[in-house]
Enzyme design. Sequence first.
Site: not given
Length: 786
Positions: A211, A286, A351, A444, A493
């Site tokens: 990422d 990403h 995205e 998350d 995370t």
Amino acid sequence: MINLMIKKITLSALLIFLFLMAGISGNPAISIIPKPVKIKMGIGNYVINDHSALLFTEGNEEAKNTASFFASQLQNAGGPTLKPLGVSADHHNIPGIIFCIKNDGHIPTEGYILTVSKNNIIIEGGSGAGLFYGMQTLFQLMPPEIFAVKTLQAGTTWSVPCITIQDHPRFPYRGMHLDVSRHFFPKEFILKYIDLIASFKMNTFHWHLTDDNGWRIEIKKYPKLMQTAAWHVDREKLPWTERPVQKTGERADYGGYYTQDEIREVVEYAKQRYVTIIPEIEMPAHSVEVLAAYPQFSCTGGPFTVPPGSYWPNTDILCAGNDSTFTFLEDVLSELINLFPSKYIHIGGDEADKTRWKECPKCQARIKAEGLKDEKELQSYFIKRIEKFVVSKGRKLIGWDEILEGGLAPEATVMSWRGLEGGIAAARLGHDVVMTPSAFCYFDHYQANPKTEPKAIGGFTTLKKVYSYEPVPSELTKEQSKYILGAQGNLWTEYVPTPEHAEYMAVPRMIALSEVTWTQKHLKNWIDFRARMDTEFRRLDFQHINYCKGSDKVEITTHFDQKSQTLKCWLDSEQPGIPIVYSLTGNDPTKTSTIYNGPFEINNNVYIKAGLLRDGKVMELTGRTFINHKAIGKKIKYLEPYSYRYTGGGDDALLNGLRGTVDYHEGNWQGFYGNNLDVIIDLGRIQPVRTAFITFLQSQKSWIFFPDSVTFSLSANGKKFHSINEQLNTDSKKIEETVIKQFSQTFPDTPARYVRVRAKNVGVCPPWHEGKGEPCWLFADEIAVF
């Protein structure tokens, strides 16, 4: 006297009491998660001791390995040392613990039959995986001390109740995800994470290896991925969204990557536990960490650095007009495929902001040369080209639901995260789907009071909410439903820097999801599950797992009893057996306040406050305003649907008397994503209507806006409505805080039976908003009629 005693027991406590009396199969000691298909209790126990024989089907390596796994776990917990021995005779009458595989079709592939008698324990699996899952159930039948980690449990009696269990999973895909890009986790934790996955009969680990914030896998052909893309400057002391990019002269030394030898070790470890690892390499977005190492694969040429924190929107993405980009990706995927034997290769696809593609001569030339309509179709071209390569290697492509944009690749599988819509669309097209909607499957999010919980990205996804999830959308036909492979929990995370924190966010929510994906739908029961979790918490303690004990929040709901024509208030929590105290005056309840003993009637306007009473102290308080009005409990018709993500409690949410608060994560607001609110309320008979109002919430940072306008209208017959007034919203300016606004209308004692309320969604986020052009939310709570 008996009736009086029952009335003094809370409803939730009563249900738990009845459950414990009956047990899930007649024995309160049985606590198996996920819940099996069939359980039949016997009489007596089998006690494992030094004299127990440990046997497996001779010549079957998988049966031998599982028997050895069992022996190792037992020995590590301080139990007897048993040596597996092969046996070829009919095993049913042989004393001992017997592992065998019966792949003759009588047991489903991942299923098993576990039989415990006073003479022996027999596990028969439909495959090696089924046998392994049968062993996990056997562990859960044993004392919790079996899960002790490097701590000898001397003196424990290793007793197993006589029982017969037939079991198999509902879905073939039962997964957990872990993002190791935002924060890098050592190999040892990855192995522990796989153990958790396997212990609850989940079979897939989605490893998010790359990422923007770091590249985490060794690719020998491109050494700069390890030298540059795997590291960013250390900004750990700053909030994730406030971390400045790397400055000239600063050293990037935060991060890391897994060597190919480490990858092979992890893959083999997972294989022994029947967990398939799906690797993910993000593309085309990403990927700014790739561009930091190899800027020639971008549209602009750079320079770039690896972001140490938030990076939005994802404008710097891989150039789709550059053939060298695809050469790079094919080289990377070739090395990846040689390391991971999984059927699926995950390519992300989410995205991707198309700004650079719109400005890039190479990308525009690609659009023209390929006869594409726009940049969305260019993304589809990108994904289809990668899929062709992946298929040529004998694998299948899987990606986030954005890969639907511009046309889905022919054989692609969709992982639906933005909601149900992507999964529904893919299933209707005949494509396989893994459901992982953020509202239920993003771990998350906060799972308890944000004021006392570790920092999270936002949201509010409790253990109970995860358990409530149903992976098969009701919009699908029976034939289309076959394309729903299962579901997956995702742990991103950004706000999870350590392994201990990752455990806390994943557990116990992943346990709830394991039952969602394994257990047959008709066997699921929240109270049943939560009671079994108390035993599971003891097992987790022996494993030294850092888990969350669930939310202390009290849920306040109302239900209208059509038979008695009364409205009743219900109080509940995730903590069974803990008393709830409450007040109806708006004052904080104390340890001497009224204890909740079951649903009570509400007839007047009140402010309800409630909290758990633990050890003489009232815990986290929940407060809700209740207003009494004519429309409570009446029929309501929705002319436009609300979102499954924010139901507010369902069709009755707008007529339950309860007002929402500024904390919309509590689930009190009903959300309309891109849709208008348009409802008709049937008051049951013609009567005077003097006033009506509806309340909306605005939280622009969360893409929630007030409506453009609200219209109230009345009707005597439900067909012809008289519009009284359209109220325009004048509060459209940009504001940071979360606010609530009421729209009301006064009528001159107009006789009516039907009340129609329409609220126009602003449609899309305004140009100044980070989500510009994307659908926005309309949040409503109560429609009150007087």
